[in-house]
Design a protein around this motif. Structure first.
Motif, mmCIF file in Angstrom:
data_model
loop_
_atom_site.group_PDB
_atom_site.id
_atom_site.type_symbol
_atom_site.label_atom_id
_atom_site.label_comp_id
_atom_site.label_asym_id
_atom_site.label_seq_id
_atom_site.Cartn_x
_atom_site.Cartn_y
_atom_site.Cartn_z
ATOM 1 N N ILE A 1 26.038 100.336 66.049
ATOM 2 C CA ILE A 1 26.796 101.262 66.895
ATOM 3 C C ILE A 1 27.541 102.318 66.081
ATOM 4 O O ILE A 1 28.299 103.116 66.649
ATOM 5 N N THR A 2 27.324 102.342 64.780
ATOM 6 C CA THR A 2 27.949 103.409 63.978
ATOM 7 C C THR A 2 27.149 104.700 64.055
ATOM 8 O O THR A 2 27.668 105.769 63.727
ATOM 9 N N ARG A 3 25.893 104.614 64.500
ATOM 10 C CA ARG A 3 25.037 105.801 64.595
ATOM 11 C C ARG A 3 25.033 106.335 66.017
ATOM 12 O O ARG A 3 25.007 105.557 66.977
ATOM 13 N N LEU B 1 32.872 92.255 74.989
ATOM 14 C CA LEU B 1 33.907 91.403 74.415
ATOM 15 C C LEU B 1 33.885 91.509 72.895
ATOM 16 O O LEU B 1 32.804 91.493 72.290
ATOM 17 N N PRO B 2 35.045 91.613 72.254
ATOM 18 C CA PRO B 2 35.065 91.477 70.798
ATOM 19 C C PRO B 2 34.611 90.070 70.436
ATOM 20 O O PRO B 2 34.890 89.105 71.170
ATOM 21 N N THR C 1 31.540 92.733 65.142
ATOM 22 C CA THR C 1 30.596 92.695 66.251
ATOM 23 C C THR C 1 31.312 92.647 67.595
ATOM 24 O O THR C 1 32.328 91.979 67.750
ATOM 25 N N VAL C 2 30.745 93.365 68.564
ATOM 26 C CA VAL C 2 31.116 93.194 69.967
ATOM 27 C C VAL C 2 29.874 92.712 70.704
ATOM 28 O O VAL C 2 28.748 92.984 70.293
ATOM 29 N N ARG D 1 30.507 102.147 73.186
ATOM 30 C CA ARG D 1 30.155 102.263 71.767
ATOM 31 C C ARG D 1 31.264 102.995 71.017
ATOM 32 O O ARG D 1 31.724 102.547 69.961
ATOM 33 N N ARG D 2 31.697 104.144 71.559
ATOM 34 C CA ARG D 2 32.751 104.909 70.901
ATOM 35 C C ARG D 2 34.038 104.093 70.787
ATOM 36 O O ARG D 2 34.681 104.054 69.725
ATOM 37 N N ALA D 3 34.417 103.431 71.888
ATOM 38 C CA ALA D 3 35.664 102.658 71.875
ATOM 39 C C ALA D 3 35.590 101.502 70.880
ATOM 40 O O ALA D 3 36.584 101.185 70.209
ATOM 41 N N SER D 4 34.428 100.875 70.760
ATOM 42 C CA SER D 4 34.275 99.736 69.859
ATOM 43 C C SER D 4 34.441 100.146 68.406
ATOM 44 O O SER D 4 35.075 99.436 67.610
ATOM 45 N N VAL D 5 33.874 101.288 68.059
ATOM 46 C CA VAL D 5 33.967 101.776 66.679
ATOM 47 C C VAL D 5 35.371 102.282 66.388
ATOM 48 O O VAL D 5 35.980 101.929 65.361
#
Length: 384
Positions: A183-185, A275-276, A308-309, A338-342
């Motif tokens: 999810i970094t890309r 979920l985290p 990881t989420v 994705r944005r919020a997780s990163v």
């Protein structure tokens, strides 16, 4: 030889503790096994603490050799599953077994025979397994992906179990897939265009959940889920007691910007839960919050930072599932999370699933965002 093995039903609180403790011994040398919190594992098998028992019955069995516990299994009948259409996995006469662990092949064979006998005595003519204990908990046996730990609410197993179960006459009836995603890309250009198009559509609104209205939001998600998943293989509707228990269990790891609800013309039509990965903090605790685990867990819950989420659930109302709008809403929710997780949790990967192997809609979405299958779980069946 198998005559030195004793199989007996779990009848007492000490028996339940032995049942819960066994995996801690069997997996102590497996670096990828995540010890569950013992209190959570006990709650799963205790009727007064698990809403699933409001429509199900179960019997747990222990296998012992020289007074040492060497195996365990549950046999269970879900009355709601008995009412489901037979072409979707369950139906009349179909019981299940799960929570399966065994020290060797002889123990495994005796345990499965005992579970089958309990089901047969209650009129069941077919057995599915492993399902531990509800299809909403940890269904299926891990058959691919032993080389890395499971994420929160996913199972792990020894590679030998597959041969032991198939050797007992079981054949696979359904595969459940989980997908790994970097999810970094940014997502591929086509997906980005679909998301931007949705953002320009005044009919669409994708919002975060409001944790201050937890019960109301949970009921809303449940209504979408029970509609969206109702035609899926293995579907059994979640009930109010189960939702209440799940709410208590998950509320501490619910973060508003990781759960999205999509609205069309002001009407909620889709959701996505992320979920985290709680397993990252649970692994070093060894299944216990004492003496210092409580402090570590509370500190993590206040500001979780994870690699990881996991996306355990996602759904779109059936009336939209054959439309382009369904995938557009899915891509929008995935992108926002994705944005919020990163940005908010330092996450670098997501695990999506499980996804049924014949769910072409979800598998197409996973392919479009360039996921890859990282674990495969298998559910088996046998006529009794």
């Amino acid at each position: 030889m198998t005559d030195d093995i004793t199989i007996r039903p779990v009848l007492t609180a000490p028996d339940r503790r032995r049942f819960v403790d066994l995996p801690h011994r069997l997996y102590r040398d497996d670096p990828h096994w995540i010890p569950p919190l013992r209190r959570e594992a006990l709650a799963l098998i205790t009727p007064a603490r698990n809403g699933w028992f409001s429509h199900a019955e179960a019997q747990l069995f222990l296998a012992e050799r020289d007074d040492v516990v060497v195996g365990r299994i549950s046999a269970h009948i879900d009355t709601l599953a008995l009412t489901m259409p037979p072409d979707r996995g369950f139906g009349p006469g179909v019981g299940q077994w799960g929570l399966f662990e065994a020290e060797d092949a002889a123990v495994a064979a005796r345990l499965i025979v005992s579970a089958e006998g309990w089901l047969r005595d209650r009129g069941m003519i077919r057995a599915l397994g492993p399902i531990s204990m509800s299809v909403w908990e940890e269904p299926g046996l891990l058959v691919d992906g032993y080389d890395h730990p499971p994420t929160v609410m996913m199972g792990h197993a020894k590679p030998e179990y597959r041969g032991w179960i198939e050797g007992a006459g079981y054949h696979p009836v359904k595969r459940l897939l989980t997908y790994d995603l970097d999810i970094t890309r940014p997502f591929p250009p086509l997906v980005q265009r679909i998301v931007r198009s949705g953002e320009r559509n005044p009919r669409i609104r994708v919002r975060t959940v409001d944790k201050s209205r937890f019960d109301e939001e949970a009921a809303l998600i449940l209504s979408i889920l029970n509609d969206a998943w109702s035609d899926n293989w293995g579907f059994v509707p979640l009930t109010a007691p189960e939702i209440a228990d799940v709410g208590v269990k998950l509320k501490p790891i619910v973060y508003e910007n990781l759960i999205r609800i999509a609205e069309l013309d002001g009407r909620p039509v889709a959701f996505m839960i992320t979920l985290p990965d709680l397993n990252e903090v649970l692994k070093p605790l060894g299944g216990s919050l004492f003496p210092f685990g409580w402090a570590k867990l509370l500190r993590w819950l206040r500001r979780p930072r994870v690699r990881t989420v996991r996306v355990p659930l996602m759904g779109v109302l059936k009336e939209l599932q054959s439309s382009r709008l369904a995938s557009q809403l899915a891509f929008m929710m995935i992108e926002y999370i994705r944005r919020a997780s990163v940005e908010g949790y330092d996450a670098s990967r997501a695990e999506i699933g499980w996804i049924l192997d014949d769910n072409q809609g979800m598998r197409s979405i996973a392919d479009a965002i360039e996921c890859r299958v990282n674990k495969v779980y298998q559910i088996y069946a046998r006529d009794l």
